[in-house]
Design a protein around this motif. Sequence first.
Motif, PDB file in Angstrom:
ATOM      1  N   ALA A  12      16.906  28.809   3.242  1.00  0.00           N
ATOM      2  CA  ALA A  12      15.902  29.359   1.960  1.00  0.00           C
ATOM      3  C   ALA A  12      14.825  28.219   2.829  1.00  0.00           C
ATOM      4  CB  ALA A  12      16.562  28.405   0.957  1.00  0.00           C
ATOM      5  N   ARG A  13      13.652  28.829   1.494  1.00  0.00           N
ATOM      6  CA  ARG A  13      12.449  28.311   1.295  1.00  0.00           C
ATOM      7  C   ARG A  13      12.350  26.997   0.356  1.00  0.00           C
ATOM      8  NH1 ARG A  13       7.971  30.242   4.321  1.00  0.00           N
ATOM      9  NH2 ARG A  13       8.560  32.527   5.286  1.00  0.00           N
ATOM     10  N   SER A  14      11.814  26.568   0.762  1.00  0.00           N
ATOM     11  CA  SER A  14      11.443  25.841  -0.695  1.00  0.00           C
ATOM     12  C   SER A  14      11.132  26.191  -1.616  1.00  0.00           C
ATOM     13  CB  SER A  14       9.898  24.298  -0.658  1.00  0.00           C
ATOM     14  OG  SER A  14      10.044  23.364   0.685  1.00  0.00           O
ATOM     15  N   GLY A  15      12.530  25.609  -2.970  1.00  0.00           N
ATOM     16  CA  GLY A  15      12.308  26.077  -4.211  1.00  0.00           C
ATOM     17  C   GLY A  15      13.061  27.041  -4.238  1.00  0.00           C
ATOM     18  N   GLU A  16      13.566  27.686  -3.318  1.00  0.00           N
ATOM     19  CA  GLU A  16      14.257  28.919  -3.471  1.00  0.00           C
ATOM     20  C   GLU A  16      16.320  28.159  -4.234  1.00  0.00           C
ATOM     21  OE1 GLU A  16      14.333  31.081  -0.446  1.00  0.00           O
ATOM     22  OE2 GLU A  16      12.717  32.538  -1.013  1.00  0.00           O
ATOM     23  N   GLN A  81      25.773  25.339  -6.825  1.00  0.00           N
ATOM     24  CA  GLN A  81      24.445  25.948  -6.398  1.00  0.00           C
ATOM     25  C   GLN A  81      23.849  24.608  -7.260  1.00  0.00           C
ATOM     26  OE1 GLN A  81      24.199  28.864  -7.792  1.00  0.00           O
ATOM     27  NE2 GLN A  81      22.143  28.704  -7.296  1.00  0.00           N
ATOM     28  N   MET A  82      22.425  25.365  -5.719  1.00  0.00           N
ATOM     29  CA  MET A  82      21.703  25.051  -5.320  1.00  0.00           C
ATOM     30  C   MET A  82      19.996  25.426  -5.739  1.00  0.00           C
ATOM     31  SD  MET A  82      22.783  22.802  -1.779  1.00  0.00           S
ATOM     32  CE  MET A  82      22.791  24.511  -0.662  1.00  0.00           C
ATOM     33  N   SER A  83      19.301  24.167  -6.794  1.00  0.00           N
ATOM     34  CA  SER A  83      18.087  25.385  -7.346  1.00  0.00           C
ATOM     35  C   SER A  83      16.955  24.156  -6.519  1.00  0.00           C
ATOM     36  CB  SER A  83      18.371  25.161  -8.251  1.00  0.00           C
ATOM     37  OG  SER A  83      19.184  25.763  -8.995  1.00  0.00           O
ATOM     38  N   ASP A  84      15.807  24.544  -6.863  1.00  0.00           N
ATOM     39  CA  ASP A  84      15.058  23.969  -6.492  1.00  0.00           C
ATOM     40  C   ASP A  84      15.150  23.415  -4.926  1.00  0.00           C
ATOM     41  OD1 ASP A  84      12.726  21.343  -7.620  1.00  0.00           O
ATOM     42  OD2 ASP A  84      11.959  23.026  -6.773  1.00  0.00           O
ATOM     43  N   LEU A  85      15.398  23.632  -4.046  1.00  0.00           N
ATOM     44  CA  LEU A  85      14.969  22.936  -2.472  1.00  0.00           C
ATOM     45  C   LEU A  85      14.182  23.089  -1.628  1.00  0.00           C
ATOM     46  CD1 LEU A  85      18.107  25.415  -1.037  1.00  0.00           C
ATOM     47  CD2 LEU A  85      18.711  24.031  -1.575  1.00  0.00           C
ATOM     48  N   LYS A  86      14.666  21.505  -1.567  1.00  0.00           N
ATOM     49  CA  LYS A  86      13.757  20.552  -0.692  1.00  0.00           C
ATOM     50  C   LYS A  86      13.528  20.739   1.157  1.00  0.00           C
ATOM     51  CE  LYS A  86      12.692  18.097  -4.434  1.00  0.00           C
ATOM     52  NZ  LYS A  86      11.575  18.578  -5.431  1.00  0.00           N
ATOM     53  N   PRO A  87      12.608  20.391   1.864  1.00  0.00           N
ATOM     54  CA  PRO A  87      13.033  20.394   3.115  1.00  0.00           C
ATOM     55  C   PRO A  87      14.150  19.515   3.225  1.00  0.00           C
ATOM     56  CG  PRO A  87      10.729  21.246   2.953  1.00  0.00           C
ATOM     57  CD  PRO A  87      11.086  20.828   1.295  1.00  0.00           C
ATOM     58  N   GLU A  88      13.866  18.867   2.478  1.00  0.00           N
ATOM     59  CA  GLU A  88      14.713  17.228   3.009  1.00  0.00           C
ATOM     60  C   GLU A  88      16.689  17.605   2.713  1.00  0.00           C
ATOM     61  OE1 GLU A  88      12.089  16.972   1.540  1.00  0.00           O
ATOM     62  OE2 GLU A  88      12.308  15.955  -0.316  1.00  0.00           O
ATOM     63  N   THR A 120      28.330  24.283   6.665  1.00  0.00           N
ATOM     64  CA  THR A 120      28.163  24.665   6.593  1.00  0.00           C
ATOM     65  C   THR A 120      27.098  24.409   6.831  1.00  0.00           C
ATOM     66  OG1 THR A 120      28.046  26.686   5.441  1.00  0.00           O
ATOM     67  CG2 THR A 120      28.403  25.363   4.400  1.00  0.00           C
ATOM     68  N   GLN A 121      25.825  24.993   7.105  1.00  0.00           N
ATOM     69  CA  GLN A 121      24.715  24.763   7.469  1.00  0.00           C
ATOM     70  C   GLN A 121      23.695  25.600   6.694  1.00  0.00           C
ATOM     71  OE1 GLN A 121      23.587  22.613  10.139  1.00  0.00           O
ATOM     72  NE2 GLN A 121      21.420  22.830   8.695  1.00  0.00           N
ATOM     73  N   VAL A 122      23.070  24.262   5.819  1.00  0.00           N
ATOM     74  CA  VAL A 122      21.395  24.621   5.048  1.00  0.00           C
ATOM     75  C   VAL A 122      20.747  24.474   5.625  1.00  0.00           C
ATOM     76  CG1 VAL A 122      20.843  24.554   3.261  1.00  0.00           C
ATOM     77  CG2 VAL A 122      23.063  24.510   2.665  1.00  0.00           C
ATOM     78  N   THR A 123      18.893  25.004   5.903  1.00  0.00           N
ATOM     79  CA  THR A 123      18.208  24.947   6.168  1.00  0.00           C
ATOM     80  C   THR A 123      17.435  24.846   5.640  1.00  0.00           C
ATOM     81  OG1 THR A 123      19.245  24.929   8.563  1.00  0.00           O
ATOM     82  CG2 THR A 123      16.753  25.603   8.487  1.00  0.00           C
ATOM     83  N   VAL A 124      16.052  24.241   4.986  1.00  0.00           N
ATOM     84  CA  VAL A 124      15.367  24.726   4.308  1.00  0.00           C
ATOM     85  C   VAL A 124      14.091  24.454   4.944  1.00  0.00           C
ATOM     86  CG1 VAL A 124      14.193  24.687   2.227  1.00  0.00           C
ATOM     87  CG2 VAL A 124      16.515  23.539   2.419  1.00  0.00           C
ATOM     88  N   SER A 125      13.338  25.108   5.095  1.00  0.00           N
ATOM     89  CA  SER A 125      11.717  25.263   5.378  1.00  0.00           C
ATOM     90  C   SER A 125      10.629  24.986   4.066  1.00  0.00           C
ATOM     91  CB  SER A 125      11.730  26.880   6.083  1.00  0.00           C
ATOM     92  OG  SER A 125      11.920  27.361   5.391  1.00  0.00           O
ATOM     93  N   SER A 126       9.862  24.526   4.040  1.00  0.00           N
ATOM     94  CA  SER A 126       8.425  24.327   3.779  1.00  0.00           C
ATOM     95  C   SER A 126       7.108  25.782   3.404  1.00  0.00           C
ATOM     96  CB  SER A 126       7.293  22.904   4.056  1.00  0.00           C
ATOM     97  OG  SER A 126       7.579  23.479   5.480  1.00  0.00           O
TER      98      SER A 126
END
Length: 126
Positions: A12-16, A81-88, A120-126
Motif C-alpha cells: 500500500a502507499r502512505s495514507g491507504e 482494519q489499518m487506515s492511514d498507513l505509514k511506511p513505519e 503476513t507481510q505488509v509493505t507501505v511505501s511513501s
Amino acid sequence: QVQLTESGGGSARSGESLRLSCATQGLPVDAYCMGWVRRSPGNQREGVAYIDGADLIAYAESVKGRFTISRDSDENTIALQMSDLKPEDTAVYYCAADPGFCSATRNLERAVYKYSGQGTQVTVSS
C-alpha cells in the motif's frame, strides 16, 4: 490443535488502507486474548492491538486512531482494519492468541502470546 491463519497483507502507499483477517481453528476467539503482533524489518517485535472476551481492547500508541481490531465470534475470526498507513507500519503481522483475558504488560508491552500464526507481510511505501 490450535491453528491461526492470517490473510490480507500486501502493499500500500502512505495514507491507504489494508484489512488483515485471521481464521482460527482449535480455540474459541471469545475465550482467548486475541491480538496482532508485528515484526519490523529491523526485527523489532511490537504488540499492535488486542481484544478479549470481556471486550477489553487496547492499541499500541503508534497505531491508536488508525487501526481497529474486531472479532466475529460466529465465524471465529478476528480482523485488523489499518487506515492511514505509514511506511513505519511495514512489517510482518502475526495473529496471536493467549488463554484468558488480556494483560497490557504481557500482551501489548511484551507482545507475548501462547499461539501465533505464520504471519503476513505488509509493505507501505511513501
